[in-house]
Design an enzyme around this catalytic site. Structure first.
Site, PDB file in Angstrom:
ATOM      1  N   GLU A 246       0.879  -1.180   0.000  1.00  0.00           N
ATOM      2  CA  GLU A 246       0.000   0.000   0.000  1.00  0.00           C
ATOM      3  C   GLU A 246       0.906   1.215   0.000  1.00  0.00           C
ATOM      4  O   GLU A 246       1.517   1.548   1.010  1.00  0.00           O
ATOM      5  CB  GLU A 246      -0.892  -0.015   1.245  1.00  0.00           C
ATOM      6  CG  GLU A 246      -1.858  -1.178   1.302  1.00  0.00           C
ATOM      7  CD  GLU A 246      -2.818  -1.211   0.138  1.00  0.00           C
ATOM      8  OE1 GLU A 246      -3.226  -0.146  -0.343  1.00  0.00           O
ATOM      9  OE2 GLU A 246      -3.124  -2.320  -0.334  1.00  0.00           O
ATOM     10  N   CYS A 280      -2.281   8.865   2.875  1.00  0.00           N
ATOM     11  CA  CYS A 280      -2.056   8.435   1.495  1.00  0.00           C
ATOM     12  C   CYS A 280      -3.230   8.813   0.593  1.00  0.00           C
ATOM     13  O   CYS A 280      -3.040   9.076  -0.584  1.00  0.00           O
ATOM     14  CB  CYS A 280      -1.821   6.939   1.467  1.00  0.00           C
ATOM     15  SG  CYS A 280      -3.097   6.028   2.335  1.00  0.00           S
TER      16      CYS A 280
HETATM   17  P1  NAD Z   1       8.886   4.546   4.171  1.00  0.00           P
HETATM   18  O1  NAD Z   1       8.759   3.695   2.978  1.00  0.00           O
HETATM   19  O2  NAD Z   1      10.074   5.408   4.294  1.00  0.00           O
HETATM   20  O3  NAD Z   1       8.854   3.672   5.502  1.00  0.00           O
HETATM   21  C1  NAD Z   1       7.795   2.802   5.820  1.00  0.00           C
HETATM   22  C2  NAD Z   1       8.302   1.688   6.718  1.00  0.00           C
HETATM   23  O4  NAD Z   1       9.210   0.868   5.990  1.00  0.00           O
HETATM   24  C3  NAD Z   1       9.063   2.177   7.956  1.00  0.00           C
HETATM   25  O5  NAD Z   1       8.710   1.360   9.044  1.00  0.00           O
HETATM   26  C4  NAD Z   1      10.520   1.953   7.561  1.00  0.00           C
HETATM   27  O6  NAD Z   1      11.397   1.768   8.645  1.00  0.00           O
HETATM   28  C5  NAD Z   1      10.405   0.666   6.742  1.00  0.00           C
HETATM   29  N1  NAD Z   1      11.503   0.442   5.795  1.00  0.00           N
HETATM   30  C6  NAD Z   1      12.353   1.350   5.244  1.00  0.00           C
HETATM   31  N2  NAD Z   1      13.207   0.732   4.386  1.00  0.00           N
HETATM   32  C7  NAD Z   1      12.884  -0.588   4.404  1.00  0.00           C
HETATM   33  C8  NAD Z   1      13.390  -1.746   3.725  1.00  0.00           C
HETATM   34  N3  NAD Z   1      14.380  -1.667   2.856  1.00  0.00           N
HETATM   35  N4  NAD Z   1      12.801  -2.931   3.972  1.00  0.00           N
HETATM   36  C9  NAD Z   1      11.751  -3.038   4.822  1.00  0.00           C
HETATM   37  N5  NAD Z   1      11.258  -1.983   5.510  1.00  0.00           N
HETATM   38  C10 NAD Z   1      11.801  -0.770   5.300  1.00  0.00           C
HETATM   39  O7  NAD Z   1       7.543   5.398   4.214  1.00  0.00           O
HETATM   40  P2  NAD Z   1       7.174   6.575   5.209  1.00  0.00           P
HETATM   41  O8  NAD Z   1       7.905   7.803   4.787  1.00  0.00           O
HETATM   42  O9  NAD Z   1       7.302   6.095   6.611  1.00  0.00           O
HETATM   43  O10 NAD Z   1       5.610   6.754   4.913  1.00  0.00           O
HETATM   44  C11 NAD Z   1       5.071   7.662   4.009  1.00  0.00           C
HETATM   45  C12 NAD Z   1       4.549   6.952   2.788  1.00  0.00           C
HETATM   46  O11 NAD Z   1       3.597   5.961   3.140  1.00  0.00           O
HETATM   47  C13 NAD Z   1       3.836   7.883   1.840  1.00  0.00           C
HETATM   48  O12 NAD Z   1       4.278   7.678   0.520  1.00  0.00           O
HETATM   49  C14 NAD Z   1       2.384   7.467   1.939  1.00  0.00           C
HETATM   50  O13 NAD Z   1       1.621   7.719   0.805  1.00  0.00           O
HETATM   51  C15 NAD Z   1       2.507   6.010   2.235  1.00  0.00           C
HETATM   52  N6  NAD Z   1       1.289   5.499   2.855  1.00  0.00           N
HETATM   53  C16 NAD Z   1       0.468   4.697   2.111  1.00  0.00           C
HETATM   54  C17 NAD Z   1      -0.712   4.223   2.639  1.00  0.00           C
HETATM   55  C18 NAD Z   1      -1.637   3.337   1.826  1.00  0.00           C
HETATM   56  O14 NAD Z   1      -2.477   2.669   2.404  1.00  0.00           O
HETATM   57  N7  NAD Z   1      -1.533   3.304   0.516  1.00  0.00           N
HETATM   58  C19 NAD Z   1      -1.068   4.551   3.948  1.00  0.00           C
HETATM   59  C20 NAD Z   1      -0.224   5.379   4.672  1.00  0.00           C
HETATM   60  C21 NAD Z   1       0.966   5.847   4.115  1.00  0.00           C
END
Ligand code: NAD
Length: 515
Positions: A246, A280
């Site tokens: 997501e 999001c």
């Molecule tokens: P991010 O991708 O930086 O981090 C998300 C999570 O992934 C964190 O817990 C992080 O530590 C972990 N992570 C980072 N690198 C990783 C790797 N290589 N392997 C596994 N895990 C890893 O995202 P963010 O900045 O925390 O969140 C913002 C984003 O989330 C925005 O783009 C937003 O649109 C999206 N979002 C989407 C939804 C949806 O349902 N579509 C809902 C909420 C947020």
């Protein structure tokens, strides 16, 4: 390693391997959580796997009882959870207060419907030759599911997915964001405090911790950015495990000339500015048909002027829009506004960060176009770029001119037109005369198209079955000594079988009766 200064609101991984969390609104230190060392992540995964078979064997009723006790614990501790959540996220109290109720809806939905959704399914065989077959589909949980979440909904993020996985009979290893891990740590402590089976745990840290989770589980449920999502998809493919992603969005709102303009203005305000735009499926861009454009913009600006920016205290509801969760996010918002202005956009209200805390003023921009980042890249902030369009056709073309495909909204009094236009959106979700609330509808799938993701969450039966592997059972209604197609092969039997196959397989009499 120290990633930021002590007064910064970014999490810091210090020499003693802690994630230090500071309040984005005040800069105050809220707390810290130790980074889980890899051997402990391995051990947690092994422990959860060990406990999962008994959890599965307990059945949906037994599992629902534990989820019910956990829901009660969350409700009984709501104030202390929300207080922590607000301080680690810098949200307004109004935004903060949404999180526990939202989570309980999902716990109840999966607890109350899992038995029906996971029951063995009898299906009819196809073809005369299979008439005597008895077919059944069984749903058996992936033993260990990894749930990796971002910072924008510290409680709702995990609670959107984990109840379905637990009710499916899986164990869950969760990994909250490094920016807001504290309230989730408390929620998991609540699961342990009620004495629930050892099938839910959390590990803490940065990207490496998330990547360790992907290494160890049988299914990854990820919410976060497009870049991380793609990395996870590659890692999951290498292990041949499924993942559900997501990701980000750039949701368009289309306001037709026959819309209820006042309602559309209120929808744009809440859909664009709730959680400081850090959802999001927040409204990221607005297209308004020419006849109502001036009225819409004038009302939007005057209502925006009434919104209160800040982090209020518990239960006060004296602020509407809280802080940006991270310095990096604030910088993206500033960059998008500056880029738009440098290319000719006009800021009608807002357009700058505040000096104290990570606040960005709610912003309305006009004279925007698709050459600007604010119309093409995810902003994830309190900005509403509004574009005048000649007609619906142009609005739809612009709305679909995006690499994202999460959600969108259409505003019109004509229901039939709304449905026809909804079909044209290249998104996984379309709201009619509303915004955002689709994410809270557990019976329908919520998943993005294109760069917005892979798979979906929620979605009734499919939303819990995704955490299961299917097992097909093929039996016979009547037991014969042996099947007609088994050995021995003989010319007589062969001729008879091909004549029969032709008779039932062909759909015209010439082919049924001969060649
Ligand atoms: P991010 O991708 O930086 O981090 C998300 C999570 O992934 C964190 O817990 C992080 O530590 C972990 N992570 C980072 N690198 C990783 C790797 N290589 N392997 C596994 N895990 C890893 O995202 P963010 O900045 O925390 O969140 C913002 C984003 O989330 C925005 O783009 C937003 O649109 C999206 N979002 C989407 C939804 C949806 O349902 N579509 C809902 C909420 C947020």
């Amino acid at each position: 390693m120290q990633r930021q200064t002590a007064t910064s609101t970014e999490p810091a991984q210090e020499a003693d391997q802690e994630v230090v969390v500071s309040c984005p609104a005040t800069g105050e230190r809220v707390g810290a959580v130790p980074v889980t060392p890899r051997p402990e992540i391995d051990a947690a995964a092994a422990r959860l796997r060990g406990a999962q078979p008994a959890w599965q064997a307990m059945g949906t009723q037994g599992r629902a009882e534990w989820l019910g006790k956990w829901r009660d614990w969350l409700l009984d501790h709501e104030d202390e959870l929300l207080n922590l959540l607000q301080r680690e996220s810098g949200k307004s109290w109004g935004d903060t207060a949404l999180e526990v109720p939202f989570g309980t809806v999902f716990i109840n939905y999966w607890a109350e419907n899992a038995a029906k959704f996971l029951a063995d399914e009898a299906v009819s065989p196809t073809g005369v030759a299979n008439a005597v077959k008895q077919l059944k589909i069984m749903y058996e949980p992936y033993p260990l599911v990894g749930v990796i979440t971002p910072w924008n909904g510290p409680l709702t993020g995990p609670l959107l997915d984990i109840p379905a996985a637990l009710m499916a009979g899986c164990a869950v290893l969760s990994k909250p964001s490094e920016f807001s891990p504290l309230v989730w740590q408390s929620a998991v402590a609540g699961w342990k405090e009620i004495g629930a089976p050892d099938v839910l745990d959390a590990v803490y840290g940065f990207g490496e911790t998330g990547s360790a989770v992907v290494d160890l589980v049988d299914f990854v449920m990820f919410t976060g950015s497009v870049n991380t999502g793609k990395r996870i998809a590659v890692a999951a493919a290498q292990r041949l495990i499924p993942c559900s992603l997501e990701l980000g969005g750039k949701d368009a709102m289309i306001v037709c000339a026959d819309a209820d303009v006042d309602r559309a203005v209120e929808g744009a305000l809440w859909g664009g500015f709730v959680n400081a735009g850090q959802f999001c499926i927040a409204v990221e861009r607005v297209y308004v048909e020419e006849p109502v454009y001036d009225e819409f913009v004038q009302k939007l600006v005057s209502r925006t002027a009434q919104l209160r920016l800040g982090m209020d205290t518990e239960h006060h509801y004296s602020a509407d829009i809280g802080a940006m969760a991270t310095r990096q996010q604030l910088d993206i918002v500033s960059r998008h506004v500056d880029d738009a202005v440098s290319k000719g956009a006009k800021v009608l209200i807002g357009g700058k960060a505040r000096d104290d805390g990570l606040f960005y003023e709610p912003t309305v921009m006009v004279d925007v176009d698709h050459g600007m980042d604010c119309m093409r890249e995810e902003t994830f902030g309190p900005t509403l770029p509004v574009m005048k369009v000649r007609d619906i056709r142009e609005a739809m073309e612009k709305a679909n001119d995006s690499r994202f495909g999460l959600a969108g909204s259409i505003w019109t009094r004509d229901k039939a037109k709304a449905i026809a236009l909804a079909r044209q959106f290249n998104t996984g979700l379309v709201h009619i005369n509303s915004v955002m609330l689709g994410a809270g509808q557990a019976p329908v799938p919520f998943g993005g198209w294109n760069d917005s993701g892979l798979g979906f969450r929620s979605g009734g039966a499919a939303g819990i079955r995704k955490y299961c592997r299917t097992k097909s059972i093929v039996a016979d209604r009547v037991a014969m000594k042996k099947e007609v197609n088994w050995y021995p092969y003989t010319p007589r039997k062969g001729k008879f079988q091909s004549a029969m196959a032709r008779l039932v397989g062909a759909r015209d009499w010439r082919r049924r009766l001969g060649k």
